[in-house]
Design a protein around this motif. Structure first.
Motif, short mmCIF file in Angstrom:
data_model
loop_
_atom_site.label_atom_id
_atom_site.label_comp_id
_atom_site.label_asym_id
_atom_site.label_seq_id
_atom_site.Cartn_x
_atom_site.Cartn_y
_atom_site.Cartn_z
N LEU A 23 0.85 -1.32 0.00
CA LEU A 23 0.01 0.08 0.03
C LEU A 23 0.89 1.24 0.05
CD1 LEU A 23 -2.83 -1.05 2.51
CD2 LEU A 23 -2.96 -0.73 0.10
N VAL A 24 1.97 1.25 0.72
CA VAL A 24 2.80 2.40 0.90
C VAL A 24 3.66 2.70 -0.51
CG1 VAL A 24 4.86 3.40 1.80
CG2 VAL A 24 3.02 2.31 3.25
N MET A 25 3.92 1.68 -1.01
CA MET A 25 4.35 1.60 -2.61
C MET A 25 3.56 2.16 -3.51
SD MET A 25 6.85 -1.64 -2.20
CE MET A 25 6.94 -1.88 -4.06
N GLY A 26 2.06 2.14 -3.44
CA GLY A 26 1.21 2.68 -4.04
C GLY A 26 0.72 1.46 -5.40
N LEU A 27 1.05 0.38 -4.77
CA LEU A 27 0.56 -0.75 -5.70
C LEU A 27 -0.93 -0.83 -5.75
CD1 LEU A 27 3.31 -3.53 -4.76
CD2 LEU A 27 2.92 -1.77 -6.74
N GLN A 28 -1.81 -0.23 -4.88
CA GLN A 28 -3.28 -0.49 -4.98
C GLN A 28 -3.86 -0.13 -6.68
OE1 GLN A 28 -1.58 1.73 -2.91
NE2 GLN A 28 -2.92 3.42 -2.68
N SER A 29 -3.22 0.98 -6.95
CA SER A 29 -3.54 1.33 -8.50
C SER A 29 -3.25 0.33 -9.30
CB SER A 29 -2.70 2.55 -8.61
OG SER A 29 -1.49 2.53 -8.88
N GLN A 30 -2.54 -0.72 -9.05
CA GLN A 30 -2.43 -1.87 -10.50
C GLN A 30 -3.30 -2.87 -10.12
OE1 GLN A 30 1.78 -2.64 -10.18
NE2 GLN A 30 2.50 -0.52 -10.19
N GLY A 31 -4.15 -2.81 -9.15
CA GLY A 31 -5.16 -3.86 -9.04
C GLY A 31 -4.98 -4.78 -7.89
N SER A 32 -5.86 -5.65 -7.75
CA SER A 32 -5.88 -6.48 -6.28
C SER A 32 -5.05 -7.65 -6.58
CB SER A 32 -7.61 -6.77 -6.21
OG SER A 32 -7.97 -7.50 -7.12
N GLU A 33 -4.80 -8.00 -7.74
CA GLU A 33 -4.01 -9.27 -7.92
C GLU A 33 -2.56 -9.02 -7.51
OE1 GLU A 33 -3.68 -6.82 -11.57
OE2 GLU A 33 -5.13 -7.57 -10.76
N LYS A 34 -2.03 -7.67 -6.97
CA LYS A 34 -0.78 -7.74 -6.38
C LYS A 34 -0.96 -8.20 -4.71
CE LYS A 34 1.26 -5.77 -9.72
NZ LYS A 34 2.38 -6.33 -10.40
N PHE A 35 -2.25 -8.01 -4.29
CA PHE A 35 -2.73 -8.45 -2.93
C PHE A 35 -2.86 -9.92 -2.63
CE2 PHE A 35 -2.75 -4.00 -3.63
CZ PHE A 35 -1.94 -3.37 -2.55
#
Length: 110
Positions: A13-25
């Protein structure tokens, strides 16, 4: 171990990956009763869209993952001001507002 997994997801989240979609989580499951070998990770299910009954330009659907961001000059807002903002912005009528995470069925606005 659990805290480390939570920290990894928080770093995403801190790195801003939420904008790349939920598949990163990932969701993780650790079965502590069965030993250290029982560790699984899986992608969370996509949110279920709920129809609003509104027409464009208002959102036609929403999910439990959606949020409304309110931009104001002041940080504080009364409940009445919030109700007026939502009703004016989305063309809806606000019937009730509940506290987040409250287990009782008490409305702060009714």
């Amino acid at each position: 171990m659990v805290c480390g997994l939570v920290d990894i997801e928080f770093c995403k989240l801190v790195m801003g990956l939420q904008s790349q979609g939920s598949e990163k989580f990932l969701n993780s499951n650790i079965n502590l009763a069965a030993g250290s070998g029982n560790f699984t990770t899986f992608a969370p299910d996509p949110p279920v869209p709920i129809s609003t009954g509104l027409e464009a330009p208002h959102p036609e659907t929403f999910t439990s993952w959606d949020k409304i961001e309110i931009s104001r000059k002041t940080k504080e807002m009364s409940v009445e001001e919030l109700v007026n903002y939502v009703e004016k912005s989305f063309g809806v009528t606000v019937d009730r507002i509940f506290l987040h995470g409250d287990t009782e069925d008490k409305a702060i606005y009714n």
